[in-house]
Design a protein around this motif. Structure first.
Motif, mmCIF file in Angstrom:
data_model
loop_
_atom_site.group_PDB
_atom_site.id
_atom_site.type_symbol
_atom_site.label_atom_id
_atom_site.label_comp_id
_atom_site.label_asym_id
_atom_site.label_seq_id
_atom_site.Cartn_x
_atom_site.Cartn_y
_atom_site.Cartn_z
ATOM 1 N N SER A 22 0.778 -1.538 0.106
ATOM 2 C CA SER A 22 0.079 -0.616 -0.119
ATOM 3 C C SER A 22 0.561 1.715 0.132
ATOM 4 O O SER A 22 1.988 1.447 0.521
ATOM 5 N N PRO A 23 1.119 2.010 -0.818
ATOM 6 C CA PRO A 23 1.599 3.530 -0.868
ATOM 7 C C PRO A 23 1.131 4.158 0.297
ATOM 8 O O PRO A 23 2.142 5.449 0.503
ATOM 9 N N LEU A 24 0.142 4.158 1.062
ATOM 10 C CA LEU A 24 -0.730 5.020 2.294
ATOM 11 C C LEU A 24 0.610 4.508 3.662
ATOM 12 O O LEU A 24 0.647 5.648 4.438
ATOM 13 N N VAL A 25 0.355 2.907 3.219
ATOM 14 C CA VAL A 25 1.176 2.671 4.696
ATOM 15 C C VAL A 25 2.492 3.065 5.081
ATOM 16 O O VAL A 25 3.681 2.616 3.843
ATOM 17 N N VAL A 42 -0.337 7.571 5.734
ATOM 18 C CA VAL A 42 -0.800 9.193 5.296
ATOM 19 C C VAL A 42 -1.486 9.094 4.444
ATOM 20 O O VAL A 42 -1.627 8.199 2.824
ATOM 21 N N THR A 43 -2.403 10.352 4.865
ATOM 22 C CA THR A 43 -3.987 10.270 4.082
ATOM 23 C C THR A 43 -4.412 11.871 3.773
ATOM 24 O O THR A 43 -3.344 12.135 4.445
ATOM 25 N N PRO A 44 -5.072 12.610 2.908
ATOM 26 C CA PRO A 44 -4.444 14.077 2.364
ATOM 27 C C PRO A 44 -5.971 14.178 3.355
ATOM 28 O O PRO A 44 -5.823 15.754 3.716
ATOM 29 N N ASN A 45 -6.689 13.963 4.253
ATOM 30 C CA ASN A 45 -8.057 14.357 5.090
ATOM 31 C C ASN A 45 -8.491 12.622 6.174
ATOM 32 O O ASN A 45 -7.989 11.696 5.079
ATOM 33 N N PRO A 74 4.436 12.380 9.927
ATOM 34 C CA PRO A 74 5.422 12.079 11.141
ATOM 35 C C PRO A 74 6.634 13.304 10.889
ATOM 36 O O PRO A 74 6.516 14.074 9.624
ATOM 37 N N ILE A 75 7.581 13.206 12.045
ATOM 38 C CA ILE A 75 8.743 14.205 11.991
ATOM 39 C C ILE A 75 9.347 12.672 11.717
ATOM 40 O O ILE A 75 10.019 11.838 12.301
ATOM 41 N N ASN A 76 10.588 12.733 11.234
ATOM 42 C CA ASN A 76 11.261 11.744 10.450
ATOM 43 C C ASN A 76 12.979 12.419 11.599
ATOM 44 O O ASN A 76 13.261 13.453 11.639
ATOM 45 N N PRO A 77 13.767 11.957 11.885
ATOM 46 C CA PRO A 77 14.171 12.177 13.015
ATOM 47 C C PRO A 77 15.536 12.175 11.990
ATOM 48 O O PRO A 77 16.186 11.783 11.048
#
Length: 85
Positions: A22-25, A42-45, A74-77
């Protein structure tokens, strides 16, 4: 969104196979405790999150419980070097 899923092992394995493509995961891990699988998407809404849960998770008959937390992107280190070999 961060989604925790409780399901039997057969269902968890089917979900993993589906979510790996899945491209969303962006995060997928088996866990122990009440829930067996943790999935981050991650999704737009919010509607897209609800659709993902309805079509990709609730449609599986072995799913017992789901918990969803919705937050910002998400915040990536900046530096990440896990001690995994």
């Amino acid at each position: 969104a961060h989604i925790e899923i409780e399901a039997d092992n057969k269902t968890i394995n089917r979900l993993i196979e589906r979510f790996e493509k899945s491209p969303l995961v962006y995060h997928l891990v088996k866990i122990s405790g009440r829930y067996n699988l943790m999935v981050s998407i991650v999704t737009p809404n919010l509607e897209s999150i609800e659709n993902f849960i309805a079509k990709e998770i609730r449609s599986e008959p072995g799913v017992k419980h789901i918990e969803v937390n919705v937050g910002e992107l998400p915040i990536n280190p900046k530096v990440w070097n896990p001690p995994i070999s």
